[in-house]
Design a protein around this motif. Sequence first.
Motif, PDB file in Angstrom:
ATOM      1  N   UNK A   6       0.677  -1.282   0.015  1.00 20.58           N
ATOM      2  CA  UNK A   6       0.022   0.115  -0.048  1.00 20.58           C
ATOM      3  C   UNK A   6       0.907   1.169  -0.063  1.00 20.58           C
ATOM      4  N   UNK A   7       1.973   1.105   0.403  1.00 21.07           N
ATOM      5  CA  UNK A   7       2.824   2.418   0.554  1.00 21.07           C
ATOM      6  C   UNK A   7       4.263   2.437  -0.320  1.00 21.07           C
ATOM      7  N   UNK A   8       4.604   3.530  -1.044  1.00 20.00           N
ATOM      8  CA  UNK A   8       5.817   3.727  -1.660  1.00 20.00           C
ATOM      9  C   UNK A   8       6.548   4.685  -0.924  1.00 20.00           C
ATOM     10  N   UNK A   9       7.777   4.428  -0.825  1.00 18.46           N
ATOM     11  CA  UNK A   9       8.397   5.705   0.053  1.00 18.46           C
ATOM     12  C   UNK A   9       9.867   5.677  -0.185  1.00 18.46           C
ATOM     13  N   UNK A  10      10.538   6.779  -0.429  1.00  9.84           N
ATOM     14  CA  UNK A  10      12.176   7.031  -0.480  1.00  9.84           C
ATOM     15  C   UNK A  10      12.558   6.943   0.996  1.00  9.84           C
ATOM     16  N   UNK A  11      13.500   6.220   1.249  1.00 10.46           N
ATOM     17  CA  UNK A  11      14.385   6.093   2.496  1.00 10.46           C
ATOM     18  C   UNK A  11      15.812   6.633   2.342  1.00 10.46           C
ATOM     19  N   UNK A  12      16.473   7.292   3.105  1.00 15.83           N
ATOM     20  CA  UNK A  12      17.742   7.726   3.321  1.00 15.83           C
ATOM     21  C   UNK A  12      18.274   7.386   4.486  1.00 15.83           C
ATOM     22  N   UNK A  13      19.434   6.612   4.737  1.00 16.59           N
ATOM     23  CA  UNK A  13      20.039   6.212   5.902  1.00 16.59           C
ATOM     24  C   UNK A  13      21.194   6.460   5.979  1.00 16.59           C
ATOM     25  N   UNK A  14      21.478   7.412   7.454  1.00 14.51           N
ATOM     26  CA  UNK A  14      22.765   7.868   7.577  1.00 14.51           C
ATOM     27  C   UNK A  14      23.311   7.082   8.761  1.00 14.51           C
ATOM     28  N   UNK A  15      24.577   6.911   9.122  1.00 12.06           N
ATOM     29  CA  UNK A  15      25.074   6.386  10.210  1.00 12.06           C
ATOM     30  C   UNK A  15      26.580   6.921  10.260  1.00 12.06           C
ATOM     31  N   UNK A  16      26.848   7.186  11.472  1.00 11.22           N
ATOM     32  CA  UNK A  16      28.372   7.751  11.720  1.00 11.22           C
ATOM     33  C   UNK A  16      28.455   7.534  13.259  1.00 11.22           C
ATOM     34  N   UNK A  17      29.787   7.598  13.729  1.00 10.73           N
ATOM     35  CA  UNK A  17      30.063   7.412  15.245  1.00 10.73           C
ATOM     36  C   UNK A  17      28.953   8.172  16.105  1.00 10.73           C
ATOM     37  N   UNK A  18      28.376   9.509  15.468  1.00 10.86           N
ATOM     38  CA  UNK A  18      27.729  10.495  16.223  1.00 10.86           C
ATOM     39  C   UNK A  18      26.131   9.872  16.456  1.00 10.86           C
ATOM     40  N   UNK A 178      17.585  -0.271  -4.196  1.00  4.40           N
ATOM     41  CA  UNK A 178      18.779   0.702  -3.645  1.00  4.40           C
ATOM     42  C   UNK A 178      19.242   1.582  -4.559  1.00  4.40           C
ATOM     43  N   UNK A 179      19.210   2.891  -4.564  1.00  6.41           N
ATOM     44  CA  UNK A 179      19.602   3.750  -5.410  1.00  6.41           C
ATOM     45  C   UNK A 179      21.203   4.249  -5.177  1.00  6.41           C
ATOM     46  N   UNK A 180      21.397   4.061  -3.800  1.00  9.83           N
ATOM     47  CA  UNK A 180      23.032   4.432  -3.827  1.00  9.83           C
ATOM     48  C   UNK A 180      23.332   4.205  -2.533  1.00  9.83           C
ATOM     49  N   UNK A 181      24.880   3.567  -2.471  1.00  3.97           N
ATOM     50  CA  UNK A 181      25.246   3.244  -1.013  1.00  3.97           C
ATOM     51  C   UNK A 181      26.633   3.684  -0.983  1.00  3.97           C
ATOM     52  N   UNK A 182      26.815   4.708  -0.384  1.00  4.50           N
ATOM     53  CA  UNK A 182      28.169   5.042  -0.064  1.00  4.50           C
ATOM     54  C   UNK A 182      28.868   4.672   1.097  1.00  4.50           C
ATOM     55  N   UNK A 183      29.939   4.291   1.000  1.00  4.03           N
ATOM     56  CA  UNK A 183      30.979   4.048   2.274  1.00  4.03           C
ATOM     57  C   UNK A 183      31.916   4.968   2.788  1.00  4.03           C
ATOM     58  N   UNK A 184      32.216   5.257   3.979  1.00  4.17           N
ATOM     59  CA  UNK A 184      33.205   6.120   4.608  1.00  4.17           C
ATOM     60  C   UNK A 184      33.082   7.524   4.114  1.00  4.17           C
ATOM     61  N   UNK A 185      31.658   8.002   4.065  1.00  5.86           N
ATOM     62  CA  UNK A 185      31.227   9.417   3.659  1.00  5.86           C
ATOM     63  C   UNK A 185      31.237  10.217   4.840  1.00  5.86           C
ATOM     64  N   UNK A 186      31.968  11.444   4.495  1.00  8.48           N
ATOM     65  CA  UNK A 186      32.134  12.371   5.722  1.00  8.48           C
ATOM     66  C   UNK A 186      30.454  13.271   5.844  1.00  8.48           C
ATOM     67  N   UNK A 187      30.007  13.074   7.051  1.00 10.36           N
ATOM     68  CA  UNK A 187      28.673  13.532   7.319  1.00 10.36           C
ATOM     69  C   UNK A 187      28.703  14.765   8.143  1.00 10.36           C
ATOM     70  N   UNK A 188      27.899  15.643   7.864  1.00 12.68           N
ATOM     71  CA  UNK A 188      27.837  16.870   8.851  1.00 12.68           C
ATOM     72  C   UNK A 188      27.210  16.343  10.058  1.00 12.68           C
ATOM     73  N   UNK A 189      27.764  17.157  11.208  1.00  8.13           N
ATOM     74  CA  UNK A 189      27.513  16.584  12.632  1.00  8.13           C
ATOM     75  C   UNK A 189      26.037  17.149  12.850  1.00  8.13           C
ATOM     76  N   UNK A 190      25.344  18.257  12.118  1.00  6.71           N
ATOM     77  CA  UNK A 190      24.139  18.515  12.486  1.00  6.71           C
ATOM     78  C   UNK A 190      23.019  17.600  11.857  1.00  6.71           C
ATOM     79  N   UNK A 191      23.569  16.475  11.261  1.00  3.49           N
ATOM     80  CA  UNK A 191      22.372  15.615  10.726  1.00  3.49           C
ATOM     81  C   UNK A 191      21.991  14.767  11.852  1.00  3.49           C
ATOM     82  N   UNK A 192      22.885  14.812  13.042  1.00  2.00           N
ATOM     83  CA  UNK A 192      22.545  13.873  14.089  1.00  2.00           C
ATOM     84  C   UNK A 192      22.164  14.697  15.522  1.00  2.00           C
ATOM     85  N   UNK A 193      21.745  16.105  15.188  1.00  2.00           N
ATOM     86  CA  UNK A 193      21.212  16.626  16.195  1.00  2.00           C
ATOM     87  C   UNK A 193      19.568  16.720  16.307  1.00  2.00           C
ATOM     88  N   UNK A 194      18.906  17.142  17.181  1.00  2.00           N
ATOM     89  CA  UNK A 194      17.483  17.307  17.062  1.00  2.00           C
ATOM     90  C   UNK A 194      17.013  17.856  15.732  1.00  2.00           C
TER      91      UNK A 194
END
Length: 202
Positions: A6-18, A178-194
């Motif tokens: 019933x649902x079609x959705x785009x998902x973007x998943x980020x992960x870092x030590x933060x 899966x449209x893209x999977x990038x390893x060892x990407x530098x991510x902005x710290x604000x992505x992991x704030x409220x």
Amino acid sequence: MVRGAEVVADHVYYRSPAGIRLEVDVVRGQGISNVVVITVEPKSWVATADEVVERDWLQATALVAHFAPETGVLSIPLGLPKDAAEAMEWREVVTDAKEDLYGQAHYRVVPNAKGKGGALIAAYFDAASHLLSRVTWRTRGGKVTFDYRDYRSVGEGVVIPHRVRVERDGQLVQEVEVSDLTLDLELRSELFSQPAVLRRKR
């Protein structure tokens, strides 16, 4: 992109030590676009177009685990080398046939006589690449089949399927592209704030 019945959705998943961030954009069907942020503090929030609320950290972690490479739909092909050496389901299997699947020759692997009663019903490996194309498990909810197609390299020694189809007892449960999977990407710290309240779609 994830497609269900019933649902079609785009998902973007980020992960870092933060922490972890999951962005869900509902394209079609019943559902609410949202952003989930989990930090190591531990804290977690869910943002929608109406509000931002703090959420139980353990519940949020369990929610996003479905999209993590090591615990989501990609966990089976990614974890296969280790599972083949250690997991009980793969210890006592035999190749019992060579069959056509997707127009390509595949080896079918099944439990041998000693392996009866395990969760594995059958697995299909491409005869040329030896990559996993299909696996069916016996679960409490029925027979669950994962189809893996369109393998591509995403890093040195890392090859993943970019199309996944999940069925339970022959009925579609989920399709993942899966449209893209990038390893060892530098991510902005604000992505992991409220997160902030999401902008409404026009």
